[in-house]
Design a protein around this motif. Structure first.
Motif, short mmCIF file in Angstrom:
data_model
loop_
_atom_site.label_atom_id
_atom_site.label_comp_id
_atom_site.label_asym_id
_atom_site.label_seq_id
_atom_site.Cartn_x
_atom_site.Cartn_y
_atom_site.Cartn_z
N VAL A 137 0.79 -1.36 -0.08
CA VAL A 137 0.01 -0.04 0.10
C VAL A 137 0.55 1.23 -0.11
CG1 VAL A 137 -1.98 -1.21 1.20
CG2 VAL A 137 -0.30 0.02 2.43
N GLY A 138 1.94 1.12 0.55
CA GLY A 138 3.07 2.26 0.47
C GLY A 138 3.45 2.73 1.65
N VAL A 139 3.31 4.24 2.13
CA VAL A 139 3.73 4.39 3.59
C VAL A 139 2.57 4.40 4.54
CG1 VAL A 139 4.41 6.70 4.75
CG2 VAL A 139 4.96 6.42 2.58
N THR A 140 2.95 3.56 5.60
CA THR A 140 2.19 3.14 6.68
C THR A 140 2.47 3.96 7.80
OG1 THR A 140 3.17 1.19 7.56
CG2 THR A 140 1.72 0.89 5.49
N ALA A 141 1.74 3.84 9.08
CA ALA A 141 2.23 4.41 10.50
C ALA A 141 1.65 3.39 11.57
CB ALA A 141 1.37 5.60 10.78
N ALA A 142 2.51 3.20 12.53
CA ALA A 142 2.32 2.46 13.65
C ALA A 142 1.99 3.22 14.92
CB ALA A 142 3.12 1.47 13.65
N ILE A 143 1.13 3.39 15.35
CA ILE A 143 0.68 3.92 17.01
C ILE A 143 0.69 2.95 17.79
CG2 ILE A 143 -0.56 5.59 17.88
CD1 ILE A 143 -1.45 7.00 15.25
N VAL A 166 6.56 0.77 3.97
CA VAL A 166 7.76 1.43 4.67
C VAL A 166 6.91 2.07 6.11
CG1 VAL A 166 9.30 1.89 3.21
CG2 VAL A 166 7.55 3.43 3.47
N GLN A 167 7.15 2.56 7.01
CA GLN A 167 6.42 2.94 8.35
C GLN A 167 7.23 4.13 9.08
OE1 GLN A 167 5.66 -0.32 11.25
NE2 GLN A 167 3.75 -0.09 10.10
N VAL A 168 6.13 4.80 9.59
CA VAL A 168 6.50 5.61 10.72
C VAL A 168 5.80 5.55 11.86
CG1 VAL A 168 6.08 8.33 11.48
CG2 VAL A 168 6.49 7.65 8.88
N ILE A 169 6.61 5.28 12.90
CA ILE A 169 6.25 4.70 14.12
C ILE A 169 5.93 5.98 15.33
CG2 ILE A 169 7.09 3.31 16.14
CD1 ILE A 169 8.74 1.89 13.77
N ASN A 197 10.83 4.49 10.73
CA ASN A 197 11.23 5.91 11.28
C ASN A 197 10.55 5.91 12.59
OD1 ASN A 197 12.40 7.14 8.49
ND2 ASN A 197 10.51 6.16 8.03
N VAL A 198 11.03 6.87 13.67
CA VAL A 198 10.36 6.93 14.87
C VAL A 198 10.16 8.17 15.04
CG1 VAL A 198 10.74 6.15 17.32
CG2 VAL A 198 11.41 4.74 15.66
N VAL A 199 9.06 8.59 15.67
CA VAL A 199 8.78 10.21 16.09
C VAL A 199 8.51 9.87 17.56
CG1 VAL A 199 7.76 12.28 15.51
CG2 VAL A 199 8.53 10.87 13.64
N SER A 214 -1.66 12.79 2.44
CA SER A 214 -2.16 11.86 1.81
C SER A 214 -1.03 10.60 1.30
CB SER A 214 -2.72 12.53 0.46
OG SER A 214 -1.66 13.24 -0.21
N ARG A 215 0.15 10.84 1.76
CA ARG A 215 0.99 9.89 1.43
C ARG A 215 0.96 8.69 2.24
NH1 ARG A 215 6.52 13.35 1.72
NH2 ARG A 215 5.21 14.28 3.28
N VAL A 216 0.36 8.82 3.42
CA VAL A 216 0.20 7.83 4.47
C VAL A 216 -1.17 7.23 3.99
CG1 VAL A 216 -0.29 7.19 6.82
CG2 VAL A 216 1.30 9.17 6.30
N ARG A 217 -0.85 5.99 3.73
CA ARG A 217 -1.95 5.11 3.01
C ARG A 217 -2.57 4.07 4.16
NH1 ARG A 217 -4.44 7.76 1.32
NH2 ARG A 217 -5.80 6.03 0.40
N LYS A 218 -1.93 4.01 5.20
CA LYS A 218 -2.49 2.98 6.22
C LYS A 218 -2.09 3.34 7.50
CE LYS A 218 -2.44 -1.87 7.85
NZ LYS A 218 -3.71 -1.93 8.42
N ILE A 219 -2.82 3.32 8.68
CA ILE A 219 -2.32 3.34 10.20
C ILE A 219 -2.98 2.08 10.84
CG2 ILE A 219 -2.83 4.48 12.11
CD1 ILE A 219 -2.93 7.24 10.73
#
Length: 475
Positions: A137-143, A166-169, A197-199, A214-219
């Motif tokens: 799906v592309g760029v994802t995020a994990a919370i 890939v993921q932003v955490i 990546n971690v923020v 809009s680049r984030v396609r999944k959380i």
């Protein structure tokens, strides 16, 4: 330990210099400070992830699998250091932290295998060559939450990477060090910069920046139902794909034919892991009236013998609750139950280990509880066992399902008819029959109703990170 954000190849502080303190919940000692990041740092992390995606998505699944297997080996090798970090910032006993590292590592080979096995399919259509493909799906995020900060992160990162995402955490603000250490180790094991990546920081500004881009396609989110609803509303504009593992409030039914030894074993294992701060922990105990008194007596005795203290001390069974808000909720639930007619079989007060905080409520067993009490409608997230008797199976299942949530449920029985009925009728995404630990890496994990949707674990977790594409060609 370098506690700066991990953004591509860079380690960055908060742009305005803001910091959050990480405290040991057992002592309130300062463990570290981390950046209190906001929208700009989050956008930089999304930039790094989007750039890395262009290469990572083209890496063959077999090569991505090798990276994941190397990472799994690194987690096992560095188990003691990671467990020490986890216990210091979260409070759980070291034995549980070690088990969490093992559990986290188990997701990586499972995801690696699933990623390799997701193949192109062909559909037989006369006069056409039709292929069905799976794309990341592309760029994802994990919370991620504070109660299992490394395991929950592995459950989200492993399938994402295996799928080519890939993921932003965004780790929980109470336990950011575990997330930083996890990703640092992954990069050392060969994960390309920008893939993870971690923020760190307070949730609102980071979460809103993830929702707006809009680049984030999944959380993928693990946490409260209230925040899950916020993410659904916020993700609507970009039609964001979500995986939500939300509140639990699990029932445990001890049927008339149950073996009492097994029932106590299941209850102790499922309830008191992480001092009851577990999303699949049983929160309501329904016991057949013929077994009720013996079950309560034995559960109260076993719970009373659990040892509370600092997680890094030998012989400790229960660490502290995460913060004062969590402690207050435990005692609010106990007080409410007592005011509405419940009785204490054991516990009900505080333990005060010398030199430590007052975040150690006694393991508590309550009698004569029922649907009119807060502990029957709200997830306590602490070491409290509300018990109620029932007379027949219909009553038990009706009471068990009297909740908007549906993450986990437990039953103790050897009757095949009862087992099939539980599998058919109990409103839960994960059901443990004579099993106090039903969650393993190779099976789907997730809830129904107000406990969310989407699955982690096994091939199901990888599929959550893929788009299905049809290519039809006329020769």
């Amino acid at each position: 330990m370098n506690t700066a954000n991990i953004v591509g190849n860079d380690r960055i502080p908060a742009i305005e210099g803001r910091e959050l303190q990480v405290l040991d919940p057992a002592t309130d000692e300062l463990v570290a400070t981390v950046p209190d990041s906001g929208p700009e740092e989050t956008r930089r992390a999304i930039d790094a992830a989007a750039s890395a995606f262009e290469q990572w998505r083209l890496v063959p699944p077999s090569e991505r699998a090798e990276v994941l297997l190397t990472f799994a080996d690194a987690l096992k090798t560095d188990r003691e250091r990671l467990a020490s970090i986890l216990t210091r910032e979260q409070g759980k006993p070291l034995a549980e932290s070690r088990a969490e590292i093992d559990y986290a590592a188990s997701f990586l080979p499972v995801a690696a295998e699933a990623g390799v096995e997701i193949l192109e399919e062909r559909v037989d259509i006369p006069g056409k060559d039709v292929r069905v493909l799976q794309r990341p799906v592309g760029v994802t995020a994990a919370i991620t939450p504070w109660n299992f900060p490394i395991a929950m992160l592995a459950k989200k990162t492993a399938p994402a990477m295996a799928a080519g995402c890939v993921q932003v955490i965004k780790p929980a603000e109470q336990t950011p060090l575990s997330g930083i250490a996890f990703v640092e180790l992954g990069l050392e094991a060969g994960i390309p910069p920008g893939v993870l990546n971690v923020v760190t920081g307070t949730p609102g500004p980071i979460g809103d920046a993830l929702l707006a881009d809009s680049r984030v396609r999944k959380i993928s989110f693990t946490g409260s139902t209230e925040v899950g609803r916020h993410l659904m509303r916020g993700g609507a504009e970009n039609l964001l794909r979500l995986s939500l593992e939300l509140g639990g409030h699990a029932p445990m039914i001890v049927f008339e034919d149950a073996d009492l030894d097994r029932a106590i074993e299941v209850a102790m294992k499922a309830k008191f892991r992480n001092a009851g701060q577990t999303c699949i922990s049983p929160n309501r105990f329904l016991v057949h009236h013929r077994l009720h008194d013996a079950f309560v007596e034995r559960l109260a005795d076993a719970a009373s013998n659990l040892v509370s203290g600092r997680g890094d001390r030998d012989g400790v069974d229960l660490g502290p609750l995460i913060d004062d808000v969590a402690v207050a909720k435990v005692f609010d639930h106990i007080d409410d139950a007592l005011a509405r007619g419940a009785e204490i079989a054991s516990g009900g007060g505080r333990r005060n280990p010398p030199g430590l905080t007052d975040r150690f409520p006694e393991p508590t067993v309550l009698l004569n509880t029922g649907p009119g009490m807060r502990c029957w409608h709200e997830e306590t997230f602490g070491p409290v066992c509300p018990v109620r008797s029932f007379t027949d199976d219909e009553e038990a299942i009706e009471l068990a399902n009297r909740s908007d949530h549906g993450l986990a449920g437990y039953a103790v029985t050897d009757d095949p008819v009862r087992i099939e009925r539980i599998a058919r009728d109990l409103q839960a995404g994960i059901i443990g029959v004579n099993d106090g630990a039903p969650a393993v890496a190779s099976v789907p994990f997730g809830g129904i109703r107000h406990s969310g949707f989407g699955r982690e674990g096994g091939r199901w977790g990888v599929l959550e990170h893929l788009e299905t594409i049809t290519v039809s060609r006329i020769p």
